[in-house]
Design a protein around this motif. Sequence first.
Motif, mmCIF file in Angstrom:
data_model
loop_
_atom_site.group_PDB
_atom_site.id
_atom_site.type_symbol
_atom_site.label_atom_id
_atom_site.label_comp_id
_atom_site.label_asym_id
_atom_site.label_seq_id
_atom_site.Cartn_x
_atom_site.Cartn_y
_atom_site.Cartn_z
ATOM 1 N N ASP A 189 0.826 -1.203 0.000
ATOM 2 C CA ASP A 189 0.000 0.000 0.000
ATOM 3 C C ASP A 189 0.864 1.259 0.000
ATOM 4 O O ASP A 189 2.008 1.224 -0.456
ATOM 5 C CB ASP A 189 -1.011 -0.026 1.142
ATOM 6 C CG ASP A 189 -0.350 -0.165 2.506
ATOM 7 O OD1 ASP A 189 0.820 0.180 2.637
ATOM 8 O OD2 ASP A 189 -1.042 -0.621 3.432
ATOM 9 N N ASN A 190 0.367 2.366 0.542
ATOM 10 C CA ASN A 190 1.055 3.632 0.292
ATOM 11 C C ASN A 190 2.316 3.837 1.120
ATOM 12 O O ASN A 190 2.965 4.869 0.999
ATOM 13 C CB ASN A 190 0.099 4.815 0.487
ATOM 14 C CG ASN A 190 0.054 5.291 1.928
ATOM 15 O OD1 ASN A 190 -0.137 4.501 2.858
ATOM 16 N ND2 ASN A 190 0.243 6.573 2.120
ATOM 17 N N GLY A 191 2.695 2.889 1.959
ATOM 18 C CA GLY A 191 3.979 3.026 2.631
ATOM 19 C C GLY A 191 3.883 3.072 4.131
ATOM 20 O O GLY A 191 3.676 2.046 4.772
ATOM 21 N N LYS A 246 -0.018 10.290 3.506
ATOM 22 C CA LYS A 246 0.558 10.978 2.350
ATOM 23 C C LYS A 246 1.838 11.727 2.726
ATOM 24 O O LYS A 246 2.813 11.750 1.971
ATOM 25 C CB LYS A 246 -0.494 11.954 1.802
ATOM 26 C CG LYS A 246 -0.173 12.626 0.486
ATOM 27 C CD LYS A 246 -1.328 13.538 0.097
ATOM 28 C CE LYS A 246 -1.092 14.211 -1.247
ATOM 29 N NZ LYS A 246 -1.320 13.279 -2.364
ATOM 30 N N SER A 280 5.194 9.307 3.271
ATOM 31 C CA SER A 280 5.443 8.171 2.381
ATOM 32 C C SER A 280 5.995 8.561 1.009
ATOM 33 O O SER A 280 5.914 7.785 0.060
ATOM 34 C CB SER A 280 4.145 7.362 2.205
ATOM 35 O OG SER A 280 3.720 6.843 3.450
ATOM 36 N N LEU A 313 5.618 2.637 -4.784
ATOM 37 C CA LEU A 313 4.494 1.719 -4.904
ATOM 38 C C LEU A 313 4.919 0.527 -5.761
ATOM 39 O O LEU A 313 5.501 0.691 -6.835
ATOM 40 C CB LEU A 313 3.286 2.420 -5.519
ATOM 41 C CG LEU A 313 2.780 3.651 -4.743
ATOM 42 C CD1 LEU A 313 1.537 4.220 -5.410
ATOM 43 C CD2 LEU A 313 2.503 3.312 -3.282
ATOM 44 N N THR A 327 4.709 6.998 -5.844
ATOM 45 C CA THR A 327 5.053 6.846 -4.438
ATOM 46 C C THR A 327 3.796 6.887 -3.569
ATOM 47 O O THR A 327 2.696 7.196 -4.042
ATOM 48 C CB THR A 327 5.995 7.971 -3.972
ATOM 49 O OG1 THR A 327 5.219 9.184 -3.811
ATOM 50 C CG2 THR A 327 7.119 8.212 -4.968
ATOM 51 N N GLY A 328 4.022 6.636 -2.279
ATOM 52 C CA GLY A 328 2.922 6.693 -1.328
ATOM 53 C C GLY A 328 2.413 8.084 -1.047
ATOM 54 O O GLY A 328 1.405 8.243 -0.353
ATOM 55 N N ASP A 376 -2.685 6.051 -2.596
ATOM 56 C CA ASP A 376 -2.770 5.047 -1.529
ATOM 57 C C ASP A 376 -3.449 3.824 -2.130
ATOM 58 O O ASP A 376 -4.673 3.703 -2.120
ATOM 59 C CB ASP A 376 -3.574 5.589 -0.344
ATOM 60 C CG ASP A 376 -3.584 4.645 0.839
ATOM 61 O OD1 ASP A 376 -2.981 3.564 0.748
ATOM 62 O OD2 ASP A 376 -4.217 4.981 1.862
ATOM 63 N N GLU A 398 -4.731 0.127 -2.527
ATOM 64 C CA GLU A 398 -5.210 -0.807 -1.517
ATOM 65 C C GLU A 398 -5.878 -2.065 -2.072
ATOM 66 O O GLU A 398 -6.167 -2.980 -1.319
ATOM 67 C CB GLU A 398 -6.214 -0.106 -0.583
ATOM 68 C CG GLU A 398 -5.615 1.013 0.247
ATOM 69 C CD GLU A 398 -4.816 0.515 1.436
ATOM 70 O OE1 GLU A 398 -4.815 -0.705 1.706
ATOM 71 O OE2 GLU A 398 -4.172 1.347 2.103
ATOM 72 N N ASP A 456 -7.473 2.993 -5.468
ATOM 73 C CA ASP A 456 -6.747 3.974 -4.657
ATOM 74 C C ASP A 456 -7.708 4.609 -3.652
ATOM 75 O O ASP A 456 -8.915 4.724 -3.906
ATOM 76 C CB ASP A 456 -6.166 5.050 -5.579
ATOM 77 C CG ASP A 456 -5.979 6.382 -4.887
ATOM 78 O OD1 ASP A 456 -5.011 6.519 -4.111
ATOM 79 O OD2 ASP A 456 -6.819 7.286 -5.096
ATOM 80 N N SER A 490 -8.114 8.864 3.294
ATOM 81 C CA SER A 490 -7.716 7.491 2.946
ATOM 82 C C SER A 490 -8.839 6.494 3.232
ATOM 83 O O SER A 490 -8.612 5.412 3.755
ATOM 84 C CB SER A 490 -6.440 7.085 3.697
ATOM 85 O OG SER A 490 -5.312 7.615 3.077
#
Length: 401
Positions: free
Chosen positions: A97-99, A103, A106, A111, A152-153, A157, A159, A173, A216
Amino acid sequence: MKRIAILLAAGAAALSIAAPAAADPGRHGTQPGFGQATLTGFASLPALTFVPGSEPSGSSLGTAPVNGVTPPFPGQPVQGFSGIVRRHDGTFEVLSDNGFGNKANSADFLLRVHRVKPDFAAKSVQVLGGFNLTDPRGLVPFPLTRKDRTLTGADFDVESIVRTVDGTYWIGDEFGPFLLHFDRKGRLMEAPIELPGVRAPENPNLNGAQPNLGGSKGFEGMARSVDGRHLYPLLEGTVAGDPAGTLRMNEFDLRERAYTGRRWTYRLDSSSHAIGDAIAVDADRFLIIERDNLQGDAAQVKRIYLADMRDKDGDGALDKTLVADLLNIADPRGLGGAPGTFRFPFQTIEDVVILDDRTLGVLDDNNFPFSNGRTPGKPDDNEFITLRLTGGLKADPRVYR
Protein backbone atom coordinates in the motif's frame (compact mmCIF):
# COMPACT_ATOMS: atom_id res chain seq x y z
CA MET A 1 -3.39 0.42 5.75
CA LYS A 2 -4.92 2.15 8.75
CA ARG A 3 -2.93 4.02 11.24
CA ILE A 4 -2.94 3.46 14.93
CA ALA A 5 0.82 3.14 15.00
CA ILE A 6 2.39 4.00 18.33
CA LEU A 7 -0.83 5.32 19.85
CA LEU A 8 -2.56 1.95 19.63
CA ALA A 9 0.36 0.18 21.21
CA ALA A 10 -0.07 2.40 24.25
CA GLY A 11 -3.86 2.46 24.16
CA ALA A 12 -4.29 -1.28 23.81
CA ALA A 13 -2.47 -1.84 27.06
CA ALA A 14 -5.08 0.22 28.85
CA LEU A 15 -8.00 -1.73 27.46
CA SER A 16 -9.61 -4.48 29.45
CA ILE A 17 -8.96 -7.65 27.45
CA ALA A 18 -12.19 -9.07 26.11
CA ALA A 19 -12.90 -12.44 24.57
CA PRO A 20 -13.40 -12.40 20.79
CA ALA A 21 -16.90 -11.20 20.06
CA ALA A 22 -19.17 -13.86 18.61
CA ALA A 23 -21.17 -13.07 15.50
CA ASP A 24 -24.76 -12.16 16.19
CA PRO A 25 -26.87 -13.85 13.48
CA GLY A 26 -29.72 -11.43 14.07
CA ARG A 27 -27.64 -8.28 13.84
CA HIS A 28 -27.60 -6.06 10.74
CA GLY A 29 -29.17 -8.77 8.59
CA THR A 30 -26.42 -11.31 9.26
CA GLN A 31 -27.44 -14.87 8.42
CA PRO A 32 -26.41 -17.97 10.40
CA GLY A 33 -22.80 -18.65 9.53
CA PHE A 34 -20.43 -21.49 8.81
CA GLY A 35 -18.77 -23.33 11.68
CA GLN A 36 -15.22 -22.90 12.96
CA ALA A 37 -12.66 -22.82 10.14
CA THR A 38 -9.50 -24.92 10.42
CA LEU A 39 -5.94 -23.74 9.83
CA THR A 40 -4.36 -25.80 7.03
CA GLY A 41 -1.29 -23.73 6.21
CA PHE A 42 0.94 -21.10 7.81
CA ALA A 43 3.83 -19.18 6.25
CA SER A 44 5.55 -15.99 7.29
CA LEU A 45 7.76 -13.34 5.68
CA PRO A 46 9.96 -11.49 8.23
CA ALA A 47 9.09 -7.84 8.77
CA LEU A 48 12.66 -6.77 8.04
CA THR A 49 12.57 -7.87 4.40
CA PHE A 50 13.65 -5.31 1.83
CA VAL A 51 13.68 -5.21 -1.97
CA PRO A 52 17.26 -6.08 -3.02
CA GLY A 53 19.26 -3.07 -4.22
CA SER A 54 16.38 -0.67 -3.54
CA GLU A 55 16.44 2.95 -2.42
CA PRO A 56 16.38 3.91 1.29
CA SER A 57 12.98 4.75 2.77
CA GLY A 58 11.32 6.05 5.91
CA SER A 59 13.18 9.37 6.01
CA SER A 60 10.06 11.17 7.29
CA LEU A 61 9.55 8.84 10.26
CA GLY A 62 12.16 10.44 12.49
CA THR A 63 14.94 8.48 14.16
CA ALA A 64 13.24 7.13 17.29
CA PRO A 65 12.88 3.31 17.37
CA VAL A 66 9.44 1.95 16.54
CA ASN A 67 8.81 -1.57 17.84
CA GLY A 68 12.56 -1.96 18.14
CA VAL A 69 13.25 -0.87 14.55
CA THR A 70 14.99 2.45 13.90
CA PRO A 71 14.14 4.47 10.78
CA PRO A 72 15.17 5.44 8.20
CA PHE A 73 15.52 2.05 6.50
CA PRO A 74 18.26 0.79 4.17
CA GLY A 75 15.82 -0.14 1.41
CA GLN A 76 12.18 -0.48 0.39
CA PRO A 77 10.36 -2.79 2.81
CA VAL A 78 8.37 -5.66 1.35
CA GLN A 79 5.31 -4.85 3.40
CA GLY A 80 1.77 -3.66 3.63
CA PHE A 81 0.10 -6.43 1.63
CA SER A 82 -3.21 -4.80 0.77
CA GLY A 83 -4.27 -6.81 -2.28
CA ILE A 84 -3.60 -10.21 -3.82
CA VAL A 85 -3.76 -11.86 -7.25
CA ARG A 86 -3.43 -15.62 -7.71
CA ARG A 87 -1.20 -16.79 -10.57
CA HIS A 88 -2.19 -20.52 -10.52
CA ASP A 89 1.43 -21.69 -10.44
CA GLY A 90 1.87 -21.62 -6.67
CA THR A 91 2.81 -17.94 -6.71
CA PHE A 92 0.84 -14.80 -5.95
CA GLU A 93 1.17 -11.11 -6.68
CA VAL A 94 0.68 -8.90 -3.65
CA LEU A 95 0.26 -5.14 -3.60
CA SER A 96 2.11 -2.95 -1.11
CA ASP A 97 0.00 0.00 0.00
CA ASN A 98 1.06 3.63 0.29
CA GLY A 99 3.98 3.03 2.63
CA PHE A 100 4.15 4.37 6.15
CA GLY A 101 0.59 5.35 6.90
CA ASN A 102 -0.18 8.66 5.24
CA LYS A 103 0.56 10.98 2.35
CA ALA A 104 2.94 13.19 4.32
CA ASN A 105 5.40 10.48 5.40
CA SER A 106 5.44 8.17 2.38
CA ALA A 107 7.11 10.20 -0.39
CA ASP A 108 10.14 7.89 -0.40
CA PHE A 109 8.08 4.68 -0.50
CA LEU A 110 7.82 3.33 -4.06
CA LEU A 111 4.49 1.72 -4.90
CA ARG A 112 5.13 -1.87 -5.93
CA VAL A 113 3.61 -5.24 -6.76
CA HIS A 114 5.62 -8.17 -5.40
CA ARG A 115 5.56 -11.76 -6.62
CA VAL A 116 5.69 -14.17 -3.70
CA LYS A 117 5.59 -17.92 -3.19
CA PRO A 118 4.48 -19.37 0.15
CA ASP A 119 6.11 -22.60 1.29
CA PHE A 120 3.73 -24.02 3.87
CA ALA A 121 5.98 -26.98 4.60
CA ALA A 122 8.84 -24.65 5.54
CA LYS A 123 6.43 -22.00 6.92
CA SER A 124 8.21 -19.35 4.88
CA VAL A 125 7.44 -16.95 2.04
CA GLN A 126 9.87 -16.41 -0.83
CA VAL A 127 9.93 -13.06 -2.65
CA LEU A 128 10.57 -13.80 -6.33
CA GLY A 129 10.64 -10.25 -7.65
CA GLY A 130 8.07 -7.69 -8.69
CA PHE A 131 7.64 -4.33 -10.39
CA ASN A 132 7.22 -0.71 -9.38
CA LEU A 133 4.19 1.31 -10.47
CA THR A 134 5.09 4.12 -12.86
CA ASP A 135 3.55 6.74 -15.15
CA PRO A 136 6.07 7.10 -18.00
CA ARG A 137 3.47 8.49 -20.43
CA GLY A 138 2.48 11.38 -18.14
CA LEU A 139 -1.14 10.29 -17.81
CA VAL A 140 -1.55 11.51 -14.22
CA PRO A 141 -2.77 15.12 -14.69
CA PHE A 142 -1.50 16.46 -11.37
CA PRO A 143 2.11 16.83 -10.11
CA LEU A 144 3.86 13.68 -8.91
CA THR A 145 6.50 13.39 -6.21
CA ARG A 146 9.29 12.16 -8.47
CA LYS A 147 10.56 13.56 -11.75
CA ASP A 148 11.08 10.02 -13.09
CA ARG A 149 7.32 9.45 -12.57
CA THR A 150 7.77 6.41 -10.39
CA LEU A 151 4.70 6.46 -8.19
CA THR A 152 5.05 6.85 -4.44
CA GLY A 153 2.92 6.69 -1.33
CA ALA A 154 2.56 10.45 -1.49
CA ASP A 155 0.86 10.16 -4.90
CA PHE A 156 -1.63 7.33 -4.32
CA ASP A 157 -2.77 5.05 -1.53
CA VAL A 158 -3.19 1.78 -3.42
CA GLU A 159 -5.21 -0.81 -1.52
CA SER A 160 -6.83 -3.29 -3.93
CA ILE A 161 -5.82 -5.07 -7.11
CA VAL A 162 -7.35 -7.36 -9.75
CA ARG A 163 -5.92 -8.81 -12.97
CA THR A 164 -8.17 -8.84 -16.01
CA VAL A 165 -8.31 -11.37 -18.83
CA ASP A 166 -5.82 -9.37 -20.93
CA GLY A 167 -3.20 -9.63 -18.19
CA THR A 168 -3.38 -5.98 -17.16
CA TYR A 169 -4.10 -4.77 -13.63
CA TRP A 170 -6.73 -2.52 -12.12
CA ILE A 171 -5.82 -1.01 -8.77
CA GLY A 172 -8.07 0.83 -6.34
CA ASP A 173 -6.75 3.97 -4.66
CA GLU A 174 -7.97 5.68 -1.48
CA PHE A 175 -6.74 9.24 -2.02
CA GLY A 176 -9.09 10.07 -4.89
CA PRO A 177 -10.62 7.63 -4.78
CA PHE A 178 -9.33 6.61 -8.20
CA LEU A 179 -9.26 3.52 -10.37
CA LEU A 180 -5.80 3.00 -11.87
CA HIS A 181 -5.09 0.80 -14.90
CA PHE A 182 -1.58 -0.64 -15.35
CA ASP A 183 0.05 -2.91 -17.90
CA ARG A 184 1.94 -6.09 -17.03
CA LYS A 185 5.07 -4.11 -16.19
CA GLY A 186 3.31 -1.66 -13.88
CA ARG A 187 3.07 1.24 -16.34
CA LEU A 188 -0.07 3.37 -16.12
CA MET A 189 -2.24 2.93 -19.22
CA GLU A 190 -4.98 5.52 -18.64
CA ALA A 191 -5.54 8.67 -16.65
CA PRO A 192 -6.85 8.01 -13.12
CA ILE A 193 -10.63 7.50 -13.11
CA GLU A 194 -12.56 9.30 -10.38
CA LEU A 195 -15.69 8.02 -8.64
CA PRO A 196 -18.38 10.57 -9.54
CA GLY A 197 -19.65 12.56 -6.59
CA VAL A 198 -17.15 11.22 -4.05
CA ARG A 199 -13.89 12.88 -3.04
CA ALA A 200 -11.50 12.28 -0.16
CA PRO A 201 -9.46 15.10 1.48
CA GLU A 202 -6.35 13.99 -0.43
CA ASN A 203 -8.05 14.32 -3.82
CA PRO A 204 -5.92 16.72 -5.91
CA ASN A 205 -8.98 18.02 -7.74
CA LEU A 206 -10.82 19.42 -4.73
CA ASN A 207 -9.88 23.03 -5.60
CA GLY A 208 -11.14 24.27 -2.25
CA ALA A 209 -14.32 22.19 -2.26
CA GLN A 210 -15.36 20.20 0.79
CA PRO A 211 -14.53 16.48 0.70
CA ASN A 212 -17.36 14.06 1.47
CA LEU A 213 -15.26 11.05 2.41
CA GLY A 214 -12.77 10.55 5.23
CA GLY A 215 -9.02 10.63 4.66
CA SER A 216 -7.72 7.49 2.95
CA LYS A 217 -11.20 5.97 3.06
CA GLY A 218 -11.50 5.21 -0.63
CA PHE A 219 -11.28 1.88 -2.46
CA GLU A 220 -10.04 -0.56 0.18
CA GLY A 221 -11.53 -3.60 -1.58
CA MET A 222 -12.24 -4.35 -5.22
CA ALA A 223 -13.61 -7.45 -6.89
CA ARG A 224 -13.72 -8.44 -10.55
CA SER A 225 -16.89 -10.09 -11.79
CA VAL A 226 -16.48 -13.75 -12.67
CA ASP A 227 -17.28 -13.03 -16.33
CA GLY A 228 -14.57 -10.36 -16.44
CA ARG A 229 -16.96 -7.58 -17.50
CA HIS A 230 -17.19 -5.44 -14.35
CA LEU A 231 -15.25 -4.19 -11.35
CA TYR A 232 -16.88 -3.75 -7.95
CA PRO A 233 -14.81 -1.28 -5.91
CA LEU A 234 -15.88 -0.98 -2.26
CA LEU A 235 -15.24 2.14 -0.20
CA GLU A 236 -13.75 1.81 3.25
CA GLY A 237 -15.46 4.90 4.60
CA THR A 238 -19.01 6.21 4.73
CA VAL A 239 -19.86 9.01 2.30
CA ALA A 240 -21.18 12.14 4.03
CA GLY A 241 -24.97 11.99 4.21
CA ASP A 242 -25.13 8.18 4.11
CA PRO A 243 -26.18 6.30 7.26
CA ALA A 244 -23.29 5.72 9.67
CA GLY A 245 -21.51 2.43 9.10
CA THR A 246 -22.70 1.97 5.52
CA LEU A 247 -20.26 1.60 2.64
CA ARG A 248 -20.91 2.03 -1.05
CA MET A 249 -20.06 -0.66 -3.60
CA ASN A 250 -20.21 0.64 -7.17
CA GLU A 251 -20.20 -1.15 -10.51
CA PHE A 252 -17.65 -0.19 -13.17
CA ASP A 253 -17.96 -1.41 -16.76
CA LEU A 254 -14.57 -2.41 -18.16
CA ARG A 255 -15.71 -2.19 -21.78
CA GLU A 256 -17.28 1.23 -21.49
CA ARG A 257 -14.64 2.50 -19.04
CA ALA A 258 -17.42 4.07 -16.99
CA TYR A 259 -19.48 3.53 -13.87
CA THR A 260 -22.84 2.02 -14.68
CA GLY A 261 -24.75 3.87 -11.96
CA ARG A 262 -25.59 0.63 -10.15
CA ARG A 263 -24.71 0.72 -6.46
CA TRP A 264 -25.11 -1.47 -3.40
CA THR A 265 -24.63 -0.96 0.33
CA TYR A 266 -22.47 -2.99 2.69
CA ARG A 267 -23.43 -2.41 6.31
CA LEU A 268 -20.71 -2.80 8.93
CA ASP A 269 -21.53 -4.54 12.21
CA SER A 270 -20.34 -1.34 13.92
CA SER A 271 -19.60 2.10 12.52
CA SER A 272 -16.17 1.81 14.18
CA HIS A 273 -15.26 -1.13 11.94
CA ALA A 274 -13.63 -1.12 8.50
CA ILE A 275 -13.40 -3.50 5.57
CA GLY A 276 -10.13 -5.04 4.42
CA ASP A 277 -10.78 -6.74 1.08
CA ALA A 278 -13.49 -7.95 -1.30
CA ILE A 279 -13.47 -10.79 -3.82
CA ALA A 280 -16.20 -12.21 -6.05
CA VAL A 281 -17.63 -15.68 -5.28
CA ASP A 282 -20.12 -15.73 -8.14
CA ALA A 283 -22.35 -13.29 -9.99
CA ASP A 284 -24.15 -12.21 -6.82
CA ARG A 285 -21.89 -12.89 -3.84
CA PHE A 286 -18.60 -11.62 -2.46
CA LEU A 287 -16.26 -12.43 0.38
CA ILE A 288 -15.58 -9.31 2.43
CA ILE A 289 -13.17 -8.92 5.33
CA GLU A 290 -14.55 -6.83 8.20
CA ARG A 291 -12.40 -5.82 11.16
CA ASP A 292 -12.12 -3.61 14.18
CA ASN A 293 -9.14 -1.27 14.55
CA LEU A 294 -7.49 -3.23 17.38
CA GLN A 295 -4.66 -5.72 17.49
CA GLY A 296 -3.19 -8.44 19.67
CA ASP A 297 -5.18 -9.49 22.74
CA ALA A 298 -7.40 -6.42 22.37
CA ALA A 299 -8.65 -7.48 18.93
CA GLN A 300 -12.30 -8.57 18.99
CA VAL A 301 -13.58 -8.53 15.38
CA LYS A 302 -11.64 -10.00 12.46
CA ARG A 303 -14.19 -11.71 10.22
CA ILE A 304 -14.78 -12.87 6.68
CA TYR A 305 -18.38 -12.49 5.54
CA LEU A 306 -20.19 -13.84 2.51
CA ALA A 307 -22.13 -10.82 1.21
CA ASP A 308 -25.06 -11.27 -1.19
CA MET A 309 -26.25 -8.51 -3.54
CA ARG A 310 -29.74 -9.97 -3.79
CA ASP A 311 -30.76 -8.61 -0.36
CA LYS A 312 -33.24 -11.36 0.37
CA ASP A 313 -34.26 -9.85 3.70
CA GLY A 314 -35.06 -6.50 2.06
CA ASP A 315 -33.16 -4.31 4.50
CA GLY A 316 -31.40 -2.34 1.76
CA ALA A 317 -27.95 -3.82 2.32
CA LEU A 318 -25.98 -6.85 1.20
CA ASP A 319 -26.99 -9.93 3.18
CA LYS A 320 -24.11 -11.15 5.36
CA THR A 321 -23.20 -14.70 6.35
CA LEU A 322 -20.21 -15.31 8.62
CA VAL A 323 -17.73 -17.57 6.84
CA ALA A 324 -14.73 -17.43 9.17
CA ASP A 325 -13.90 -15.82 12.51
CA LEU A 326 -10.18 -15.11 12.20
CA LEU A 327 -9.82 -14.91 15.98
CA ASN A 328 -11.24 -18.40 16.46
CA ILE A 329 -9.56 -20.79 14.03
CA ALA A 330 -9.12 -24.46 14.89
CA ASP A 331 -5.47 -25.52 14.77
CA PRO A 332 -5.38 -29.16 15.90
CA ARG A 333 -1.94 -29.76 14.34
CA GLY A 334 -0.31 -26.68 15.83
CA LEU A 335 0.61 -25.21 12.45
CA GLY A 336 0.54 -21.69 13.84
CA GLY A 337 2.00 -22.53 17.26
CA ALA A 338 0.67 -24.75 20.01
CA PRO A 339 -2.28 -27.00 19.06
CA GLY A 340 -5.61 -25.45 19.97
CA THR A 341 -7.14 -22.19 18.78
CA PHE A 342 -5.22 -20.00 16.35
CA ARG A 343 -5.81 -16.22 16.25
CA PHE A 344 -5.02 -13.86 13.39
CA PRO A 345 -5.01 -10.76 15.60
CA PHE A 346 -3.64 -8.09 13.28
CA GLN A 347 -4.93 -4.55 13.11
CA THR A 348 -5.32 -4.69 9.34
CA ILE A 349 -6.13 -7.89 7.45
CA GLU A 350 -6.46 -6.92 3.81
CA ASP A 351 -6.16 -9.97 1.58
CA VAL A 352 -8.44 -12.92 0.89
CA VAL A 353 -8.21 -15.31 -2.06
CA ILE A 354 -10.31 -18.37 -2.92
CA LEU A 355 -8.05 -21.40 -3.48
CA ASP A 356 -10.83 -23.95 -3.89
CA ASP A 357 -14.48 -24.15 -2.90
CA ARG A 358 -13.64 -24.77 0.76
CA THR A 359 -10.17 -23.23 1.10
CA LEU A 360 -9.23 -19.58 1.53
CA GLY A 361 -5.90 -17.81 1.65
CA VAL A 362 -5.69 -14.85 4.04
CA LEU A 363 -2.83 -12.34 4.51
CA ASP A 364 -2.25 -9.43 6.86
CA ASP A 365 -1.09 -5.90 6.14
CA ASN A 366 1.69 -5.50 8.70
CA ASN A 367 1.79 -1.66 8.61
CA PHE A 368 5.57 -1.84 8.95
CA PRO A 369 7.02 -0.83 11.35
CA PHE A 370 4.02 0.21 13.41
CA SER A 371 1.73 -2.78 14.01
CA ASN A 372 2.62 -5.37 16.65
CA GLY A 373 -0.43 -7.59 16.90
CA ARG A 374 1.48 -10.86 17.05
CA THR A 375 4.21 -9.93 19.56
CA PRO A 376 4.13 -6.68 21.59
CA GLY A 377 7.15 -4.52 20.89
CA LYS A 378 8.06 -6.34 17.68
CA PRO A 379 6.92 -5.32 14.18
CA ASP A 380 4.48 -7.77 12.64
CA ASP A 381 5.63 -10.13 9.93
CA ASN A 382 3.64 -10.64 6.74
CA GLU A 383 1.74 -13.86 7.46
CA PHE A 384 0.03 -16.02 4.83
CA ILE A 385 -2.45 -18.58 6.14
CA THR A 386 -4.85 -21.02 4.51
CA LEU A 387 -8.21 -21.98 6.03
CA ARG A 388 -10.49 -24.97 5.44
CA LEU A 389 -14.15 -24.00 5.76
CA THR A 390 -16.76 -26.27 7.31
CA GLY A 391 -18.77 -26.20 4.09
CA GLY A 392 -18.40 -25.26 0.46
CA LEU A 393 -18.98 -21.75 -0.82
CA LYS A 394 -20.74 -23.10 -3.92
CA ALA A 395 -18.59 -20.63 -5.81
CA ASP A 396 -18.43 -20.17 -9.54
CA PRO A 397 -15.46 -22.40 -10.48
CA ARG A 398 -13.99 -19.58 -12.56
CA VAL A 399 -12.92 -17.78 -9.38
CA TYR A 400 -10.41 -20.45 -8.43
CA ARG A 401 -9.57 -22.36 -11.64
